[in-house]
Design a protein around this motif. Sequence first.
Motif, PDB file in Angstrom:
ATOM      1  N   LYS A   4      -4.567   7.782   4.970  1.00  0.00           N
ATOM      2  CA  LYS A   4      -5.849   7.585   5.634  1.00  0.00           C
ATOM      3  C   LYS A   4      -6.757   6.704   4.777  1.00  0.00           C
ATOM      4  O   LYS A   4      -6.686   6.731   3.552  1.00  0.00           O
ATOM      5  CB  LYS A   4      -6.531   8.932   5.886  1.00  0.00           C
ATOM      6  CG  LYS A   4      -5.723   9.868   6.782  1.00  0.00           C
ATOM      7  CD  LYS A   4      -6.445  11.181   7.009  1.00  0.00           C
ATOM      8  CE  LYS A   4      -5.612  12.105   7.912  1.00  0.00           C
ATOM      9  NZ  LYS A   4      -6.318  13.384   8.193  1.00  0.00           N
ATOM     10  N   SER A   5      -7.589   5.929   5.468  1.00  0.00           N
ATOM     11  CA  SER A   5      -8.551   5.072   4.770  1.00  0.00           C
ATOM     12  C   SER A   5      -9.941   5.285   5.357  1.00  0.00           C
ATOM     13  O   SER A   5     -10.131   5.206   6.577  1.00  0.00           O
ATOM     14  CB  SER A   5      -8.161   3.599   4.909  1.00  0.00           C
ATOM     15  OG  SER A   5      -9.160   2.763   4.350  1.00  0.00           O
ATOM     16  N   GLU A   6     -10.904   5.541   4.489  1.00  0.00           N
ATOM     17  CA  GLU A   6     -12.291   5.750   4.911  1.00  0.00           C
ATOM     18  C   GLU A   6     -13.105   4.457   4.869  1.00  0.00           C
ATOM     19  O   GLU A   6     -14.280   4.455   5.254  1.00  0.00           O
ATOM     20  CB  GLU A   6     -12.958   6.796   4.008  1.00  0.00           C
ATOM     21  CG  GLU A   6     -12.293   8.164   4.014  1.00  0.00           C
ATOM     22  CD  GLU A   6     -12.608   8.977   5.254  1.00  0.00           C
ATOM     23  OE1 GLU A   6     -13.425   8.507   6.081  1.00  0.00           O
ATOM     24  OE2 GLU A   6     -12.041  10.083   5.397  1.00  0.00           O
ATOM     25  N   ASP A   7     -12.497   3.362   4.410  1.00  0.00           N
ATOM     26  CA  ASP A   7     -13.244   2.103   4.270  1.00  0.00           C
ATOM     27  C   ASP A   7     -12.533   0.929   4.934  1.00  0.00           C
ATOM     28  O   ASP A   7     -12.540  -0.192   4.429  1.00  0.00           O
ATOM     29  CB  ASP A   7     -13.504   1.804   2.791  1.00  0.00           C
ATOM     30  CG  ASP A   7     -12.232   1.811   1.951  1.00  0.00           C
ATOM     31  OD1 ASP A   7     -11.118   1.806   2.518  1.00  0.00           O
ATOM     32  OD2 ASP A   7     -12.350   1.822   0.701  1.00  0.00           O
TER      33      ASP A   7
ATOM     34  N   VAL B   4       0.813  -1.217   0.000  1.00  0.00           N
ATOM     35  CA  VAL B   4       0.000   0.000   0.000  1.00  0.00           C
ATOM     36  C   VAL B   4       0.848   1.269   0.000  1.00  0.00           C
ATOM     37  O   VAL B   4       0.316   2.365  -0.200  1.00  0.00           O
ATOM     38  CB  VAL B   4      -0.973   0.016   1.198  1.00  0.00           C
ATOM     39  CG1 VAL B   4      -1.991  -1.110   1.081  1.00  0.00           C
ATOM     40  CG2 VAL B   4      -0.214  -0.069   2.522  1.00  0.00           C
TER      41      VAL B   4
ATOM     42  N   GLY C  77      -9.378   0.216   5.439  1.00  0.00           N
ATOM     43  CA  GLY C  77      -8.139  -0.305   4.880  1.00  0.00           C
ATOM     44  C   GLY C  77      -8.227  -0.887   3.492  1.00  0.00           C
ATOM     45  O   GLY C  77      -7.243  -1.418   2.977  1.00  0.00           O
ATOM     46  N   GLN C  78      -9.392  -0.779   2.856  1.00  0.00           N
ATOM     47  CA  GLN C  78      -9.516  -1.298   1.487  1.00  0.00           C
ATOM     48  C   GLN C  78      -8.841  -0.368   0.477  1.00  0.00           C
ATOM     49  O   GLN C  78      -8.175  -0.836  -0.445  1.00  0.00           O
ATOM     50  CB  GLN C  78     -10.999  -1.471   1.137  1.00  0.00           C
ATOM     51  CG  GLN C  78     -11.717  -2.507   1.983  1.00  0.00           C
ATOM     52  CD  GLN C  78     -13.157  -2.692   1.547  1.00  0.00           C
ATOM     53  OE1 GLN C  78     -13.454  -3.196   0.465  1.00  0.00           O
ATOM     54  NE2 GLN C  78     -14.085  -2.267   2.393  1.00  0.00           N
ATOM     55  N   THR C  79      -9.046   0.933   0.651  1.00  0.00           N
ATOM     56  CA  THR C  79      -8.406   1.918  -0.212  1.00  0.00           C
ATOM     57  C   THR C  79      -7.782   2.995   0.657  1.00  0.00           C
ATOM     58  O   THR C  79      -8.212   3.226   1.800  1.00  0.00           O
ATOM     59  CB  THR C  79      -9.415   2.556  -1.185  1.00  0.00           C
ATOM     60  OG1 THR C  79     -10.459   3.211  -0.430  1.00  0.00           O
ATOM     61  CG2 THR C  79     -10.050   1.495  -2.079  1.00  0.00           C
ATOM     62  N   TRP C  80      -6.777   3.686   0.094  1.00  0.00           N
ATOM     63  CA  TRP C  80      -6.009   4.635   0.891  1.00  0.00           C
ATOM     64  C   TRP C  80      -5.827   5.966   0.161  1.00  0.00           C
ATOM     65  O   TRP C  80      -5.782   6.007  -1.071  1.00  0.00           O
ATOM     66  CB  TRP C  80      -4.637   4.049   1.221  1.00  0.00           C
ATOM     67  CG  TRP C  80      -4.735   2.897   2.170  1.00  0.00           C
ATOM     68  CD1 TRP C  80      -4.870   1.575   1.849  1.00  0.00           C
ATOM     69  CD2 TRP C  80      -4.746   2.968   3.593  1.00  0.00           C
ATOM     70  NE1 TRP C  80      -4.959   0.815   2.989  1.00  0.00           N
ATOM     71  CE2 TRP C  80      -4.883   1.638   4.073  1.00  0.00           C
ATOM     72  CE3 TRP C  80      -4.630   4.017   4.515  1.00  0.00           C
ATOM     73  CZ2 TRP C  80      -4.920   1.334   5.439  1.00  0.00           C
ATOM     74  CZ3 TRP C  80      -4.670   3.715   5.873  1.00  0.00           C
ATOM     75  CH2 TRP C  80      -4.819   2.391   6.320  1.00  0.00           C
ATOM     76  N   SER C  81      -5.720   7.018   0.947  1.00  0.00           N
ATOM     77  CA  SER C  81      -5.440   8.339   0.394  1.00  0.00           C
ATOM     78  C   SER C  81      -4.010   8.395  -0.109  1.00  0.00           C
ATOM     79  O   SER C  81      -3.189   7.514   0.162  1.00  0.00           O
ATOM     80  CB  SER C  81      -5.636   9.401   1.490  1.00  0.00           C
ATOM     81  OG  SER C  81      -4.631   9.244   2.499  1.00  0.00           O
TER      82      SER C  81
END
Length: 362
Positions: free
Chosen positions: A154-157, A109, A159-163
């Motif tokens: 940062k991830s809003e979901d 990641v 840890g599935q997707t990341w900033s």
Amino acid sequence: MLSVSIFLLTLASMKHGRFRNGIKLLLGGICWGISLAISGAATSGPQGLMKSEFIFESAPFPECHAATIAETKETLVAAWFGGTRERHPDVGIWLSRQIAGHWSVPVEVANGVESASNRYPCWNPVLFQPKSGPLLLFYKVGPSPSSWWGMLMKSEDGGQTWSKPRRLPAGILGPIKNKPVQLPDGDILSASSTENNGWLVHFERTRDLGQTWDATAPVNDGKAIGAIQPSILFQSGDKLQAVGRTRQGKIFEVWSEDGGKTWGNMMLTTLPNPNSGIDAVTLQDGRQLLVYNPTTRGRSPLNVAVSTDGKEWKDLLTLEDEAGKEFSYPAVIQTNDGLVHVAYTWKRERIKHAVLNVKRKT
């Protein structure tokens, strides 16, 4: 257990001849063994190892180290750094999520690619889930611990997707190895350290999920005690305790009476430390739990200890014990269900995950 004993003794009484005494002894030994096994299970009771598993069996990197673990609303998330070897430019941050009780295939990641011709190694990821807001992933990038810099994603979901990675402000490294803590007022307090001018511990605070920061001065001089990689524990009231790694063969401790704004004198505890990372967590019942290598040389065994006051520690169990091998750099959390999760380096080849039940006996 009583019915088993009666059955065995009755069977023995039915035997005749010169073998009768031998049979009695044999059956008595079996009965005693069963009794010990059952009483032993009861003694260890709920305080024990529930699960021990590898997060992955194979991976596209030969070495890995410095695990971190966090609980999100969705699941558990773990990360570590992996690559050819520590300090190699190809070392990146790898992550896995627990889905339906199984860990997902690791994915990279973050990495230290600066340009097509310039890439630095990554170091020491730290996952942290605030009470509200996105999942945070801190890590370091740079050629060595004396010259690395802090990064944040940062991830809003969960840890599935990341900033996109963002470099932390100058002078701020973020949590250096172990998870931060969130204080009652919402501030996130990170235990950090530097290695460019001796081993020095300091603390960093953010009130806005990593946008802006304040930092304390070092709390040790790096001479009497060279210390890095603290873990923060909650004590009574506004009192905090930090414990961590040293060059002096013992774990250090330092205390704050005002929620981490100021800190007292750093001292050595009686707990051994082989110049290797530890981690600790304050349990829901108020006790403190520590994962460490109880030796001054090598990185085995790896033990779990508990304390009621942060001063007197009692070993609870041994996670690993193999002479000459490395079991190190633990990360420990307690999830909302009360279970304790430990992620750690297993021989630099894999990351292991252990689940513990450490509830008090009733």
